[in-house]
Design a protein around this motif. Structure first.
Motif, short mmCIF file in Angstrom:
data_model
loop_
_atom_site.label_atom_id
_atom_site.label_comp_id
_atom_site.label_asym_id
_atom_site.label_seq_id
_atom_site.Cartn_x
_atom_site.Cartn_y
_atom_site.Cartn_z
N GLY A 52 0.79 -1.23 0.00
CA GLY A 52 0.00 0.00 0.00
C GLY A 52 0.81 1.27 0.00
N GLY A 53 2.12 1.16 -0.14
CA GLY A 53 2.95 2.37 -0.15
C GLY A 53 4.42 2.02 -0.12
N LEU A 54 5.21 3.05 0.16
CA LEU A 54 6.65 2.88 0.32
C LEU A 54 7.02 3.19 1.75
CD1 LEU A 54 8.06 4.64 -2.89
CD2 LEU A 54 7.69 2.20 -2.50
N ARG A 55 7.97 2.46 2.27
CA ARG A 55 8.50 2.69 3.62
C ARG A 55 9.90 3.23 3.45
NH1 ARG A 55 11.48 -0.02 7.58
NH2 ARG A 55 10.66 0.20 9.67
N LEU A 56 10.12 4.48 3.91
CA LEU A 56 11.43 5.12 3.83
C LEU A 56 12.05 5.12 5.20
CD1 LEU A 56 9.86 6.27 1.35
CD2 LEU A 56 11.20 8.33 1.64
N ALA A 57 13.34 4.86 5.27
CA ALA A 57 14.05 4.87 6.55
C ALA A 57 15.41 5.52 6.38
CB ALA A 57 14.21 3.45 7.08
N ALA A 58 15.76 6.36 7.34
CA ALA A 58 17.11 6.88 7.46
C ALA A 58 17.82 5.91 8.40
CB ALA A 58 17.10 8.29 8.02
N VAL A 59 18.88 5.28 7.93
CA VAL A 59 19.53 4.22 8.68
C VAL A 59 20.99 4.58 8.95
CG1 VAL A 59 20.11 1.75 8.68
CG2 VAL A 59 18.03 2.54 7.54
N HIS A 60 21.40 4.44 10.21
CA HIS A 60 22.79 4.65 10.60
C HIS A 60 23.41 3.26 10.81
CE1 HIS A 60 26.28 5.74 13.04
NE2 HIS A 60 26.15 6.95 12.50
N PRO A 61 24.65 3.04 10.34
CA PRO A 61 25.23 1.70 10.46
C PRO A 61 25.42 1.23 11.91
CG PRO A 61 26.83 3.25 9.55
CD PRO A 61 25.52 3.96 9.63
N ASP A 62 25.61 2.14 12.85
CA ASP A 62 25.80 1.75 14.25
C ASP A 62 24.51 1.80 15.06
OD1 ASP A 62 28.54 1.42 13.80
OD2 ASP A 62 28.93 3.54 14.25
N CYS A 63 23.64 2.75 14.75
CA CYS A 63 22.43 2.97 15.56
C CYS A 63 21.17 2.35 14.96
CB CYS A 63 22.20 4.47 15.74
SG CYS A 63 23.59 5.31 16.50
N GLY A 64 21.24 1.89 13.73
CA GLY A 64 20.06 1.31 13.09
C GLY A 64 19.16 2.40 12.53
N ILE A 66 17.04 5.46 12.26
CA ILE A 66 16.94 6.72 12.98
C ILE A 66 15.54 7.29 12.83
CG2 ILE A 66 17.85 9.08 13.12
CD1 ILE A 66 19.91 6.96 13.86
N ASP A 67 14.97 7.13 11.63
CA ASP A 67 13.63 7.64 11.35
C ASP A 67 13.00 6.77 10.28
OD1 ASP A 67 11.64 9.92 11.68
OD2 ASP A 67 11.94 9.95 9.51
N VAL A 68 11.67 6.60 10.38
CA VAL A 68 10.93 5.81 9.41
C VAL A 68 9.63 6.53 9.09
CG1 VAL A 68 9.75 3.62 8.97
CG2 VAL A 68 11.85 3.64 10.30
N VAL A 69 9.27 6.53 7.82
CA VAL A 69 7.99 7.10 7.40
C VAL A 69 7.42 6.21 6.30
CG1 VAL A 69 8.99 8.64 5.65
CG2 VAL A 69 6.82 9.23 6.70
N THR A 70 6.10 6.10 6.27
CA THR A 70 5.43 5.35 5.22
C THR A 70 4.69 6.32 4.32
OG1 THR A 70 5.17 3.41 6.64
CG2 THR A 70 3.73 3.55 4.72
N LEU A 71 4.94 6.21 3.03
CA LEU A 71 4.27 7.03 2.04
C LEU A 71 3.19 6.19 1.38
CD1 LEU A 71 7.42 8.60 0.32
CD2 LEU A 71 6.09 9.51 2.23
N SER A 72 1.94 6.49 1.67
CA SER A 72 0.82 5.73 1.16
C SER A 72 0.60 6.02 -0.32
CB SER A 72 -0.44 6.12 1.95
OG SER A 72 -1.60 5.73 1.28
N PHE A 73 0.32 4.98 -1.10
CA PHE A 73 -0.01 5.16 -2.51
C PHE A 73 -1.28 5.99 -2.66
CE2 PHE A 73 2.17 0.85 -3.38
CZ PHE A 73 3.39 1.46 -3.63
N VAL A 74 -2.24 5.80 -1.76
CA VAL A 74 -3.49 6.55 -1.83
C VAL A 74 -3.23 8.04 -1.60
CG1 VAL A 74 -5.73 6.93 -0.71
CG2 VAL A 74 -4.95 4.60 -1.14
N ASP A 75 -2.45 8.36 -0.56
CA ASP A 75 -2.18 9.76 -0.24
C ASP A 75 -1.41 10.48 -1.34
OD1 ASP A 75 -3.43 9.36 2.17
OD2 ASP A 75 -1.56 9.18 3.32
N HIS A 76 -0.65 9.76 -2.13
CA HIS A 76 0.19 10.38 -3.16
C HIS A 76 -0.34 10.15 -4.58
CE1 HIS A 76 2.69 10.30 0.41
NE2 HIS A 76 3.14 11.44 -0.08
N GLY A 77 -1.58 9.65 -4.69
CA GLY A 77 -2.25 9.51 -5.98
C GLY A 77 -1.60 8.54 -6.94
N THR A 78 -0.85 7.60 -6.43
CA THR A 78 -0.08 6.69 -7.27
C THR A 78 -0.96 5.85 -8.20
OG1 THR A 78 1.54 6.57 -5.50
CG2 THR A 78 1.71 4.91 -7.24
#
Length: 162
Positions: A52-64, A66-78
């Motif tokens: 139902g969308g894309l999951r974006l994550a900012a990932v640090h090699p030591d900390c794992g 850092i931030d995650v957001v889901t971009l819904s296909f519905v919300d972005h008119g895909t």
């Protein structure tokens, strides 16, 4: 069945030179020499093999992550055009989603318009990877671009509104 993630990421026209698609996940180092990485994968729904969308994550090699957001296909008119043409109604399982099954010779995300997702990814990377989005990606036609948004400056007054 393959989700053809490499082709989907190519459709997004992301400007990051240092990237790779492994399985169904896109990895990028948007700023060379910076340890923070960008990871993009398909976001599953509660239905098996449906996304139902894309999951974006900012990932640090030591900390794992850092931030995650889901971009819904519905919300972005895909899949708005596809669903409208197929008379798929909102609040049905197939609306604004795709699954791993598809017509031969076509990607499972057939009919996707990725402009809204690409713009949202650009906004996300501007926060976590400032300056990484250097130039517009090739092949992005003017007809596909979203209209510019206009910001309205908000001035604070010394009085309190009730």
């Amino acid at each position: 069945m393959s989700l053809q993630s490499r082709e989907f990421c190519a459709e997004l026209c992301l400007p990051f030179h240092d990237h790779a698609v492994v399985g169904n996940t896109y990895f990028a180092a948007p700023i060379p020499g910076m340890p923070l990485r960008l990871r993009i994968d398909f976001s599953p729904t509660i239905r098996a093999d449906t996304y139902g969308g894309l999951r974006l994550a900012a990932v640090h090699p030591d900390c794992g992550e850092i931030d995650v957001v889901t971009l819904s296909f519905v919300d972005h008119g895909t899949f708005h055009r596809r669903d409208e043409a197929a008379n798929t109604r909102p609040n049905t399982p197939a609306y604004g989603t795709f699954d791993k099954y598809h017509r031969p010779g076509q990607p499972p995300w057939e009919g996707a318009v990725t402009t809204g997702l690409r713009d949202a990814i650009e906004q996300y990377t501007a926060v976590w990877f400032p300056g990484a989005w250097t130039a517009p990606a090739p092949g992005r036609g003017a007809g596909r671009a979203a209209p510019p948004s206009h910001s309205v400056a908000i001035a604070r007054s010394g009085t309190r509104a009730r």
